[in-house]
Enzyme design. Structure first.
Site, PDB file in Angstrom:
ATOM      1  N   HIS A 154     -10.330  -6.147  -1.797  1.00  0.00           N
ATOM      2  CA  HIS A 154     -11.407  -6.195  -0.599  1.00  0.00           C
ATOM      3  C   HIS A 154     -12.714  -5.072  -1.470  1.00  0.00           C
ATOM      4  CE1 HIS A 154      -8.786  -7.226   2.574  1.00  0.00           C
ATOM      5  NE2 HIS A 154      -7.955  -6.435   1.990  1.00  0.00           N
ATOM      6  N   ASN A 207       1.785  -5.161  -3.145  1.00  0.00           N
ATOM      7  CA  ASN A 207       0.539  -5.545  -2.788  1.00  0.00           C
ATOM      8  C   ASN A 207      -0.226  -4.332  -2.299  1.00  0.00           C
ATOM      9  OD1 ASN A 207      -1.465  -7.620  -2.207  1.00  0.00           O
ATOM     10  ND2 ASN A 207      -1.238  -6.882   0.006  1.00  0.00           N
ATOM     11  N   GLU A 237       0.676  -0.982   0.115  1.00  0.00           N
ATOM     12  CA  GLU A 237      -0.049   0.119   0.032  1.00  0.00           C
ATOM     13  C   GLU A 237       0.895   1.324   0.012  1.00  0.00           C
ATOM     14  OE1 GLU A 237      -2.783  -0.365   3.151  1.00  0.00           O
ATOM     15  OE2 GLU A 237      -3.750  -2.114   2.490  1.00  0.00           O
ATOM     16  N   GLU A 245      -6.005 -10.798  -1.070  1.00  0.00           N
ATOM     17  CA  GLU A 245      -6.946 -10.606  -0.086  1.00  0.00           C
ATOM     18  C   GLU A 245      -8.501 -10.443  -0.200  1.00  0.00           C
ATOM     19  OE1 GLU A 245      -5.356  -7.138   2.401  1.00  0.00           O
ATOM     20  OE2 GLU A 245      -3.311  -7.683   2.043  1.00  0.00           O
ATOM     21  N   ASP A 287     -12.305 -10.288  -0.101  1.00  0.00           N
ATOM     22  CA  ASP A 287     -13.382 -10.642   0.433  1.00  0.00           C
ATOM     23  C   ASP A 287     -14.513  -9.585  -0.158  1.00  0.00           C
ATOM     24  OD1 ASP A 287     -12.611  -8.167   1.393  1.00  0.00           O
ATOM     25  OD2 ASP A 287     -12.062  -9.064   3.212  1.00  0.00           O
TER      26      ASP A 287
HETATM   27  C1  XIL Z   1      -5.817  -5.884   8.853  1.00  0.00           C
HETATM   28  C2  XIL Z   1      -6.126  -7.148   9.674  1.00  0.00           C
HETATM   29  O1  XIL Z   1      -7.217  -7.980   9.086  1.00  0.00           O
HETATM   30  C3  XIL Z   1      -6.643  -6.520  10.916  1.00  0.00           C
HETATM   31  O2  XIL Z   1      -6.825  -7.540  11.926  1.00  0.00           O
HETATM   32  C4  XIL Z   1      -5.687  -5.333  11.517  1.00  0.00           C
HETATM   33  O3  XIL Z   1      -6.127  -4.911  12.552  1.00  0.00           O
HETATM   34  C5  XIL Z   1      -5.373  -4.477  10.229  1.00  0.00           C
HETATM   35  O4  XIL Z   1      -4.938  -5.012   9.194  1.00  0.00           O
HETATM   36  N1  XIL Z   1      -5.104  -4.664   3.921  1.00  0.00           N
HETATM   37  C6  XIL Z   1      -3.732  -5.496   4.262  1.00  0.00           C
HETATM   38  C7  XIL Z   1      -4.066  -6.260   5.549  1.00  0.00           C
HETATM   39  O5  XIL Z   1      -2.786  -5.507   3.731  1.00  0.00           O
HETATM   40  O6  XIL Z   1      -2.720  -6.460   5.996  1.00  0.00           O
HETATM   41  C8  XIL Z   1      -4.845  -5.508   6.453  1.00  0.00           C
HETATM   42  O7  XIL Z   1      -5.160  -6.453   7.573  1.00  0.00           O
HETATM   43  C9  XIL Z   1      -6.355  -5.311   5.671  1.00  0.00           C
HETATM   44  C10 XIL Z   1      -6.102  -4.519   4.669  1.00  0.00           C
END
Ligand code: XIL
Length: 376
Positions: free
Chosen positions: A251, A211, A166, A280, A282
């Site tokens: 996401h 990522n 990020e 990731e 969802d």
């Molecule tokens: C999130 C976790 O799921 C949470 O438990 C934590 O509080 C914060 O991080 N992008 C990412 C992940 O790259 O590392 C993040 O994970 C979600 C968004």
């Protein structure tokens, strides 16, 4: 050294064995989904030889919830530590490395014949207070020390590391691939280069990934940021900075309409010689910004369609070498805290019962297997 590339039981799941599915898949998927899937089918078995099926796992749930533990081991061929390998967990005080929790996830992967995907070595958020307090020169030294130490520790079964997470601004464009203000920027303006170069030295055979979120589609509302990441990695390649792939966090929500753009973006990154990981995924219930919604059969179907279409896009693209969700059961999703209401975003419900999304993904995988079976 990172020299072992085939975890036990995964010999057929090497990304070099990925097979193309192409257009035949769509028609076969419909047939397979219509007839239903075997109750005993697992995602990892259905995907054997096609692509690792991954999930982010959390050590607290693995140790406190036996069904979580057994379902994860049975269903998935890859895991990422949800939080346990992040900077705050692995170097809570400067120079004091605490690997117990990250090691535990790595051992769970090893014990269950799963790939391990490292997340992450450098992120502008969720960092320990001591790191934020350093001078720019001290931060640069701390970055080198951290990346070198963590990347060198994990060897066998590491499919890839998210080296930088990020970094790109939400308002960046291809013409202006601006970095966002963070722990690292502007204090260490070349932190992306430093992180990747250090990771390559520490683990010469590890796959190194950038990522990010909102970078999966080269069309629609996320095209500007996707173009910025394309510009970033193209520039890295042109300058000889080591990078092997891009992770699409994905996401998203049930109203996401950009699957064609995801396929197009995978294709242009593949043309650069890069791999793509879905890292990731969802699919939240409802629309942004608050995703407030009531869970219905229609939403379950829309969610399942998205899971299926994105998996098809990955299987259709040989450079897509991981398909992973952020968690796997609606019992535990980071989105619920994020959005303040239940989001039902994952392929298993809160009682570990498979959802439509699971059935559709198994159908897509079975169709892909069928499409590549040699003619009798
Ligand atoms: C999130 C976790 O799921 C949470 O438990 C934590 O509080 C914060 O991080 N992008 C990412 C992940 O790259 O590392 C993040 O994970 C979600 C968004």
């Amino acid at each position: 050294m990172c020299d072992q590339r085939s975890p036990p039981g995964l010999a057929g799941t090497s990304h070099t064995m990925r097979r193309r599915t192409r257009n035949l898949l769509g028609a076969l998927v419909l047939a397979v989904v219509a007839t239903g899937v075997s109750a005993a089918t697992t995602l990892r078995d259905a995907a054997e030889g096609l692509v690792p099926m991954g999930a982010a796992l959390n050590l607290g749930y693995l140790t406190s919830d036996a069904t979580y533990n057994s379902t994860a081991a049975a269903q998935y061929s890859l895991l990422t530590a949800e939080n346990e390998c992040k900077w705050s967990a692995t170097e809570p005080s400067q120079g004091v490395f605490t690997f117990d929790d990250c090691d535990a996830l790595w051992h769970f992967a090893q014990a269950n014949g799963m790939w391990f995907r490292g997340h992450n070595l450098c992120w502008g958020s969720y960092n320990p207070a001591w790191l934020e307090a350093l001078t720019p020169d001290e931060k640069r030294d701390a970055l080198v020390d951290h990346v070198a130490t963590v990347a060198a520790r994990y060897d066998a079964n590491v499919l890839a590391w998210d080296v930088v997470n990020e970094a790109i601004s939400d308002s960046a464009t291809g013409a202006d691939p601006a970095l966002k203000n963070s722990t690292w920027y502007p204090d260490v303006p070349d932190f992306v280069d430093v992180a990747f170069q250090t990771a390559r030295e520490a683990c010469p055979t590890c796959k190194l990934f950038y990522n990010d979120y909102s970078i999966a589609s080269s069309q629609g509302w996320s095209s500007d940021k996707s173009d910025a990441v394309y510009a970033l990695v193209s520039d890295m390649l042109a300058r000889g900075i080591p990078i092997d792939g891009v992770g699409f966090q994905l996401h998203i929500a049930v109203d996401y309409g950009l699957v064609d753009g995801v396929a197009a973006n995978m294709a242009r990154l593949a043309a650069l010689g890069l791999e793509v990981h879905v890292t990731e995924l969802d699919v939240a219930c409802g629309s942004a910004p608050d995703h407030d919604c009531t869970w219905t059969d229609a939403i379950a179907e829309a969610q399942a369609d998205l899971y299926g279409q994105l998996l098809e896009a990955c299987l259709d693209q040989p450079a897509c070498t991981n398909f992973e969700t952020w968690g796997f059961t609606d019992k535990y999703s980071w989105l619920d805290a994020q959005d303040g209401s239940p989001q039902h975003p994952l392929p298993f419900d809160e009682d570990y019962v498979t959802k439509d999304a699971f059935d559709t993904m198994v159908g897509v995988l079975e169709a892909a297997q069928e499409a590549h079976r040699p003619a009798a």
